[in-house]
Structure formats: structure tokens, C-alpha cells
Design a protein around this motif. Structure first.
Motif, PDB file in Angstrom:
ATOM      1  N   HIS A   1       0.753  -1.279  -0.085  1.00  0.00           N
ATOM      2  CA  HIS A   1       0.072  -0.024   0.067  1.00  0.00           C
ATOM      3  C   HIS A   1       0.758   1.245  -0.013  1.00  0.00           C
ATOM      4  O   HIS A   1       0.420   2.149  -0.748  1.00  0.00           O
ATOM      5  CB  HIS A   1      -1.127  -0.225   1.126  1.00  0.00           C
ATOM      6  CG  HIS A   1      -1.827  -1.036   1.227  1.00  0.00           C
ATOM      7  ND1 HIS A   1      -3.156  -1.124   0.200  1.00  0.00           N
ATOM      8  CD2 HIS A   1      -2.137  -2.395   1.929  1.00  0.00           C
ATOM      9  CE1 HIS A   1      -3.751  -2.435   0.551  1.00  0.00           C
ATOM     10  NE2 HIS A   1      -3.056  -2.880   1.319  1.00  0.00           N
ATOM     11  N   HIS A   2       1.848   1.407   0.687  1.00  0.00           N
ATOM     12  CA  HIS A   2       2.925   2.401   0.827  1.00  0.00           C
ATOM     13  C   HIS A   2       3.478   2.624  -0.560  1.00  0.00           C
ATOM     14  O   HIS A   2       3.665   3.665  -1.197  1.00  0.00           O
ATOM     15  CB  HIS A   2       3.890   2.209   1.649  1.00  0.00           C
ATOM     16  CG  HIS A   2       3.223   2.147   3.113  1.00  0.00           C
ATOM     17  ND1 HIS A   2       4.318   1.967   4.098  1.00  0.00           N
ATOM     18  CD2 HIS A   2       2.051   2.652   3.589  1.00  0.00           C
ATOM     19  CE1 HIS A   2       3.634   1.894   5.171  1.00  0.00           C
ATOM     20  NE2 HIS A   2       2.269   2.397   4.988  1.00  0.00           N
TER      21      HIS A   2
ATOM     22  N   CYS B   1       3.514   0.240 -13.151  1.00  0.00           N
ATOM     23  CA  CYS B   1       4.305  -1.001 -13.271  1.00  0.00           C
ATOM     24  C   CYS B   1       4.034  -1.445 -15.067  1.00  0.00           C
ATOM     25  O   CYS B   1       4.853  -2.278 -15.584  1.00  0.00           O
ATOM     26  CB  CYS B   1       3.694  -2.142 -12.678  1.00  0.00           C
ATOM     27  SG  CYS B   1       4.235  -1.687 -10.788  1.00  0.00           S
ATOM     28  N   GLN B   2       2.900  -0.882 -15.676  1.00  0.00           N
ATOM     29  CA  GLN B   2       2.791  -1.434 -16.881  1.00  0.00           C
ATOM     30  C   GLN B   2       3.367  -0.564 -17.936  1.00  0.00           C
ATOM     31  O   GLN B   2       3.554   0.688 -17.603  1.00  0.00           O
ATOM     32  CB  GLN B   2       0.999  -1.679 -17.122  1.00  0.00           C
ATOM     33  CG  GLN B   2       0.451  -2.455 -16.041  1.00  0.00           C
ATOM     34  CD  GLN B   2      -1.046  -2.657 -16.488  1.00  0.00           C
ATOM     35  OE1 GLN B   2      -1.663  -1.992 -17.656  1.00  0.00           O
ATOM     36  NE2 GLN B   2      -1.792  -2.868 -15.365  1.00  0.00           N
ATOM     37  N   ARG B   3       3.912  -1.088 -19.025  1.00  0.00           N
ATOM     38  CA  ARG B   3       4.440  -0.220 -19.970  1.00  0.00           C
ATOM     39  C   ARG B   3       3.398   0.341 -20.828  1.00  0.00           C
ATOM     40  O   ARG B   3       3.827   1.538 -21.266  1.00  0.00           O
ATOM     41  CB  ARG B   3       5.349  -1.071 -21.034  1.00  0.00           C
ATOM     42  CG  ARG B   3       6.486  -1.716 -19.963  1.00  0.00           C
ATOM     43  CD  ARG B   3       7.460  -2.343 -21.394  1.00  0.00           C
ATOM     44  NE  ARG B   3       8.064  -1.242 -22.100  1.00  0.00           N
ATOM     45  CZ  ARG B   3       8.567  -1.348 -23.331  1.00  0.00           C
ATOM     46  NH1 ARG B   3       8.427  -2.659 -24.049  1.00  0.00           N
ATOM     47  NH2 ARG B   3       9.015  -0.363 -24.040  1.00  0.00           N
TER      48      ARG B   3
ATOM     49  N   LYS C   1      -1.453  -7.727  -8.484  1.00  0.00           N
ATOM     50  CA  LYS C   1      -0.434  -7.856  -9.614  1.00  0.00           C
ATOM     51  C   LYS C   1       0.818  -7.220  -8.892  1.00  0.00           C
ATOM     52  O   LYS C   1       1.898  -8.048  -9.191  1.00  0.00           O
ATOM     53  CB  LYS C   1      -0.944  -7.172 -10.762  1.00  0.00           C
ATOM     54  CG  LYS C   1      -2.071  -7.764 -11.793  1.00  0.00           C
ATOM     55  CD  LYS C   1      -2.283  -7.363 -13.144  1.00  0.00           C
ATOM     56  CE  LYS C   1      -3.187  -7.965 -13.852  1.00  0.00           C
ATOM     57  NZ  LYS C   1      -3.502  -7.383 -15.316  1.00  0.00           N
ATOM     58  N   LEU C   2       0.736  -6.434  -8.371  1.00  0.00           N
ATOM     59  CA  LEU C   2       1.970  -5.880  -7.897  1.00  0.00           C
ATOM     60  C   LEU C   2       2.688  -7.023  -6.926  1.00  0.00           C
ATOM     61  O   LEU C   2       3.815  -7.036  -6.762  1.00  0.00           O
ATOM     62  CB  LEU C   2       1.906  -4.400  -7.192  1.00  0.00           C
ATOM     63  CG  LEU C   2       3.085  -3.775  -6.518  1.00  0.00           C
ATOM     64  CD1 LEU C   2       4.110  -3.534  -7.473  1.00  0.00           C
ATOM     65  CD2 LEU C   2       2.674  -2.552  -5.795  1.00  0.00           C
ATOM     66  N   ARG C   3       1.674  -7.305  -5.832  1.00  0.00           N
ATOM     67  CA  ARG C   3       2.311  -8.519  -5.047  1.00  0.00           C
ATOM     68  C   ARG C   3       2.869  -9.497  -5.873  1.00  0.00           C
ATOM     69  O   ARG C   3       4.100 -10.271  -5.413  1.00  0.00           O
ATOM     70  CB  ARG C   3       0.986  -8.880  -4.001  1.00  0.00           C
ATOM     71  CG  ARG C   3       1.498  -9.972  -3.229  1.00  0.00           C
ATOM     72  CD  ARG C   3       0.477 -10.546  -2.556  1.00  0.00           C
ATOM     73  NE  ARG C   3      -0.157  -9.803  -1.542  1.00  0.00           N
ATOM     74  CZ  ARG C   3      -1.554  -9.117  -1.587  1.00  0.00           C
ATOM     75  NH1 ARG C   3      -2.159  -9.392  -2.451  1.00  0.00           N
ATOM     76  NH2 ARG C   3      -1.778  -8.259  -0.535  1.00  0.00           N
ATOM     77  N   THR C   4       2.285 -10.187  -6.817  1.00  0.00           N
ATOM     78  CA  THR C   4       2.855 -11.150  -7.637  1.00  0.00           C
ATOM     79  C   THR C   4       4.148 -10.928  -8.406  1.00  0.00           C
ATOM     80  O   THR C   4       5.234 -11.657  -8.213  1.00  0.00           O
ATOM     81  CB  THR C   4       1.609 -11.646  -8.652  1.00  0.00           C
ATOM     82  OG1 THR C   4       0.466 -11.866  -8.120  1.00  0.00           O
ATOM     83  CG2 THR C   4       2.197 -12.901  -9.504  1.00  0.00           C
TER      84      THR C   4
ATOM     85  N   HIS D   1       7.787 -12.530  -7.531  1.00  0.00           N
ATOM     86  CA  HIS D   1       8.614 -13.090  -8.435  1.00  0.00           C
ATOM     87  C   HIS D   1       9.920 -12.565  -8.856  1.00  0.00           C
ATOM     88  O   HIS D   1      10.407 -12.831  -9.847  1.00  0.00           O
ATOM     89  CB  HIS D   1       7.849 -13.513  -9.836  1.00  0.00           C
ATOM     90  CG  HIS D   1       6.630 -14.652  -9.443  1.00  0.00           C
ATOM     91  ND1 HIS D   1       5.547 -14.416  -8.829  1.00  0.00           N
ATOM     92  CD2 HIS D   1       6.882 -15.906  -9.672  1.00  0.00           C
ATOM     93  CE1 HIS D   1       4.971 -15.524  -8.888  1.00  0.00           C
ATOM     94  NE2 HIS D   1       5.611 -16.594  -9.242  1.00  0.00           N
ATOM     95  N   SER D   2      10.211 -11.501  -8.236  1.00  0.00           N
ATOM     96  CA  SER D   2      11.357 -10.536  -8.389  1.00  0.00           C
ATOM     97  C   SER D   2      12.678 -11.242  -7.833  1.00  0.00           C
ATOM     98  O   SER D   2      12.486 -11.856  -6.740  1.00  0.00           O
ATOM     99  CB  SER D   2      11.200  -9.103  -8.179  1.00  0.00           C
ATOM    100  OG  SER D   2      10.001  -8.440  -8.794  1.00  0.00           O
TER     101      SER D   2
END
Length: 255
Positions: free
Chosen positions: A58-59, A71-73, A90-93, A97-98
Motif C-alpha cells: 500500500h505504501h 508498472c505496466q508499459r 498484480k504488484l504483489r505477484t 517473483h522478482s
């Protein structure tokens, strides 16, 4: 002549040993004083964390909103040019996976905020009663998230850096470079040196300052842009969430 000399000497004594004309010319004007005062370009106390758990979603979403970063191009934008809010799921996913996640924190009192009028307002906490919190080292627990970056890698050969962003009020103070350098260090410690940074034309000077350059092999990044007119008769396009998806025909699914 003797009387004139004595008068000048008396004036010099009054003005500290200099004749009045020389004294006045030697005093710096307010403009000269202002010109000598350089803006503060040093970063405030910073804490760099490579623990993905410290990247509060959230931050991070709030930071992306302040930076107008997506985050999307190819994000959707409104009439004012603001990008759509980040999808937290999607950000959590993506973070999960980073391969490398780097977050930067500073004390809230060192953060310069933009007022409603557009002027910069710095909110420094007073010394009285708060000196202990001011001298305490910055940590992810007591700090505010002001920078972020991540990298995706196969953990063997190559890696790519994404989403490097810094709070607008603290840019051009070396914080973004700290984030990139930490990402590169963690990757090279794993013996990964083929590191790419997908960036826009405006971001090229920043990454060049971080040690990146043109690919010596002359490689060019290509993005999948298959149009509806180019798919075969055995495929069809469907609309999902405002995007076109390529799917095989029912005949292909039964094979």
C-alpha cells in the motif's frame, strides 16, 4: 592636503580601517549572498533494504501514485495524464517473483512535500521533545518509503531492472543511483553480469550515470505487438479487460 588626509584617516578609523567608498564596495549585496548559498543536493539520512517484506504494497502504491509511475508499459491515462492506479494483487505477484527488491526509506521530517499551491513545504520536526527520534538511525520501521526498484533474473545468466522510482521531492540527490547500485551489486555477487535496464529516452541519462550504456552487440529490444490483422485463421482475438488477447480456435483446442 594635510587636512584632507587627516579627514580620510578619521573616516577610516570609524569604518574599521577602510575608507567609506572601499568599505561599501567590499560588502556583499543580498544578491551576492544568495548566489553563494547553494541548494541542498545531499540526500537525507537513508536506509536501504533488500528485504521484500519491507516493501509495503500500500505504501508502494502511494509512492507510484505520487510519482505518476505505472508498472505496466502501456498504462491507461486520464485527461490530465495521470496513470491508472496500480493493481495491488498484480504488484504483489510481481514482487514475489522478482529476484531483487530494493526499497529506500527516510525519516518523515526530511521529506519535502508539495503543497496545494505547488510550493515546496519542508516539515522538519522541532528539536524540543523530538531530538531522540531525530538522531535515531533510519530503519524501514520508522522511515517513510521514498524510493524503490527491482530486478527480474533467471538467476544464472541475465537480469533486467524495472520500476526504479524516487519521490519527486527527493530526486537528483543520488537516491536513485543508490538503488540501482544495490541491485547491480546483488546481481553481480551472484555472478550475473548481463544486466539490462528497460528505460525511456528521458531515463537514458540516469542509467548512463549509473554505468549503463548501449549494447556492444548492437541488440535492439523488440516488444510483441501482433495486431488483429496478422493472426491466422486458426486464431481469434477476444477482448478482456480493455486488452486484446490472442486465443486458438476451438478446433485447435480439441487437438
Amino acid at each position: 592636503m594635510a587636512m584632507k588626509g587627516r579627514a580620510m584617516a578619521a573616516a577610516a578609523a570609524v569604518h574599521g580601517g577602510y575608507p567609506p567608498t572601499k568599505l561599501h564596495s567590499s560588502l556583499p549585496s543580498p544578491l551576492r549572498i544568495a548566489a553563494r548559498i547553494k541548494p541542498n543536493t545531499a540526500p537525507p539520512p537513508i536506509s536501504i533494504s533488500t528485504n521484500p517484506a519491507h516493501a509495503n504494497l500500500h505504501h508502494l502504491k502511494e509512492l507510484y501514485a505520487i510519482c505518476n509511475h505505472s508498472c505496466q508499459r502501456f498504462p491507461n491515462t486520464d485527461a490530465a495524464g495521470r496513470v491508472e492506479p496500480v493493481d495491488v494483487l498484480k504488484l504483489r505477484t510481481a514482487i514475489a517473483h522478482s529476484s531483487v527488491v530494493v526499497s529506500a526509506f527516510t525519516k518523515p521530517e526530511f521529506l519535502t512535500n508539495q503543497s496545494s499551491t505547488g510550493a515546496e513545504v519542508t516539515s522538519f520536526t522541532g528539536i524540543g521533545g523530538y531530538w531522540i527520534t531525530k538522531v535515531a538511525p533510519v530503519t524501514p520501521a520508522n522511515g517513510t518509503l521514498i524510493g524503490f526498484g527491482r530486478a527480474v533474473s533467471d538467476l544464472g545468466l541475465t537480469a533486467s531492472i524495472y520500476d526504479v522510482t524516487v519521490h519527486p521531492a527527493l530526486r537528483r540527490r543520488g537516491i536513485g543511483r543508490m538503488i540501482v547500485q544495490r541491485i547491480v551489486r546483488m546481481l553481480t555477487n551472484r555472478d550475473i553480469y548481463d544486466i539490462a535496464a528497460l528505460c525511456s529516452h528521458d531515463q537514458r541519462p540516469f542509467f548512463k550515470a549509473c554505468g549503463f550504456g548501449d549494447d556492444t552487440l548492437g541488440s535492439t529490444t523488440m516488444v510483441y505487438t501482433r495486431s488483429p490483422s496478422s493472426y491466422s485463421k486458426d486464431e481469434e482475438m477476444i477482448s478482456a479487460g480493455g486488452k486484446l488477447l490472442l486465443v486458438p480456435s476451438p478446433r485447435e483446442l480439441t487437438k
